[in-house]
Motif scaffolding. Sequence first.
Motif, PDB file in Angstrom:
ATOM      1  N   LEU A 198       0.860  -1.042   0.027  1.00 13.96           N
ATOM      2  CA  LEU A 198       0.335  -0.333   0.084  1.00 13.96           C
ATOM      3  C   LEU A 198       0.779   1.452  -0.331  1.00 13.96           C
ATOM      4  O   LEU A 198       2.018   1.234   0.194  1.00 13.96           O
ATOM      5  CB  LEU A 198      -1.012   0.168   1.392  1.00 13.96           C
ATOM      6  N   GLN A 199      -0.065   2.240  -0.636  1.00 12.07           N
ATOM      7  CA  GLN A 199       0.999   3.777  -0.338  1.00 12.07           C
ATOM      8  C   GLN A 199       1.078   4.412   0.493  1.00 12.07           C
ATOM      9  O   GLN A 199       0.095   4.005   1.595  1.00 12.07           O
ATOM     10  CB  GLN A 199       0.190   4.806  -1.513  1.00 12.07           C
ATOM     11  N   SER A 200       2.230   5.211   0.962  1.00 18.26           N
ATOM     12  CA  SER A 200       2.582   5.192   2.491  1.00 18.26           C
ATOM     13  C   SER A 200       0.983   5.888   3.443  1.00 18.26           C
ATOM     14  O   SER A 200       0.960   6.184   4.616  1.00 18.26           O
ATOM     15  CB  SER A 200       3.579   6.380   3.162  1.00 18.26           C
ATOM     16  N   LYS A 201       0.410   6.798   2.392  1.00 21.13           N
ATOM     17  CA  LYS A 201      -0.851   7.382   2.590  1.00 21.13           C
ATOM     18  C   LYS A 201      -1.856   6.437   3.461  1.00 21.13           C
ATOM     19  O   LYS A 201      -2.237   6.681   4.475  1.00 21.13           O
ATOM     20  CB  LYS A 201      -1.043   8.617   2.147  1.00 21.13           C
ATOM     21  N   THR A 202      -2.233   5.702   2.425  1.00 20.07           N
ATOM     22  CA  THR A 202      -3.219   5.036   3.205  1.00 20.07           C
ATOM     23  C   THR A 202      -2.367   3.724   4.250  1.00 20.07           C
ATOM     24  O   THR A 202      -3.221   3.784   4.789  1.00 20.07           O
ATOM     25  CB  THR A 202      -3.178   3.475   1.448  1.00 20.07           C
ATOM     26  N   VAL A 203      -1.327   3.867   4.329  1.00 20.86           N
ATOM     27  CA  VAL A 203      -1.309   2.428   5.523  1.00 20.86           C
ATOM     28  C   VAL A 203      -0.948   3.417   6.696  1.00 20.86           C
ATOM     29  O   VAL A 203      -1.275   3.267   7.669  1.00 20.86           O
ATOM     30  CB  VAL A 203       0.920   2.271   5.379  1.00 20.86           C
ATOM     31  N   GLU A 204      -0.660   4.531   6.856  1.00 19.04           N
ATOM     32  CA  GLU A 204      -0.929   5.881   8.063  1.00 19.04           C
ATOM     33  C   GLU A 204      -2.183   5.649   7.989  1.00 19.04           C
ATOM     34  O   GLU A 204      -1.977   5.597   9.496  1.00 19.04           O
ATOM     35  CB  GLU A 204      -0.235   7.033   7.143  1.00 19.04           C
ATOM     36  N   ARG A 205      -3.027   6.586   7.169  1.00 22.58           N
ATOM     37  CA  ARG A 205      -4.901   5.691   7.436  1.00 22.58           C
ATOM     38  C   ARG A 205      -5.782   4.699   8.206  1.00 22.58           C
ATOM     39  O   ARG A 205      -5.441   4.807   9.174  1.00 22.58           O
ATOM     40  CB  ARG A 205      -5.554   6.346   6.182  1.00 22.58           C
TER      41      ARG A 205
END
Length: 288
Positions: free
Chosen positions: A100-107
Amino acid sequence: MTKIWTLSLTLLMLLVSNVSTAKSPVWQVEKNGKTVFIGGTIHLLGQQDYPLPAAFDQAYEKSQVLVLEVDLNKAQTPQFQQQMLAQMTYQDGRTYADVLQSKTVERLNTYMQQRGLPVDNFKVFKPSLLSITLTMVELQRLGIAGTGVDMFYSMRGSNDAKRFQYLELPNEQIEFLADLGKGFEDEYINYTLDDMHRLADMMSEMKVAWRQGDNDALYDLAGKEWQQNFPQSYQSIIVERNNNWLADIESYFSSDEVEFILVGAMHLVGNEGVLQSLRDKGYQITQL
């Protein structure tokens, strides 16, 4: 895996006021003097959803054979669970953070932390299993993750010594589930997280439409958006399986027994649903 939309007072009053003439999510299908019943199901329900619409019992009493998507007893065995985990978790050292993209992982991590879920326990989950697990956890929190129609009649049919047939093997269902979100993992996880805050409202609205057998409303609530946003997933989870089932369903009309087919309600909606396919083949269909 269906997308499901607070039972409003207006809808509740509408349902109650039309109870005497309301349709149900059960259909009688006839051809050449033979009859098969088809019921649309929701796989997870709460205690407040019982009793089920009376048409289910009517079809059940008139049938000798219950046809389910899969053998639910086999799907609950340790062997099945191990096979599912093997296909729906990373076995090569990767985690969802590698996909997953980092923004998706953070969310995703923030959401799980807010829900008190142990992030480390989920790191090897593929997006398909993440989506299913997070949805199940939320449904359990809302108190609507109990026995669904399929399991209810599976247990009742076993007690009544009904004969069973199945449309798929357990490993086939695992393959369908494992492919959820494949190729668009970030969109799939973000779509799942977007739905969490409205899951209760979505579920209630869909159950109103389901109890009335309103397949047009069901498609508008769940199928339409799914088909538009994730056409590949809709094709494999809904359309291809519908088409695979048709030969078996048509074979039941050669039997002297009466079959009662129970499949997820989303398989009966839309122009590519099982009911429309049977209509196109000349079967007479009556909603109970």
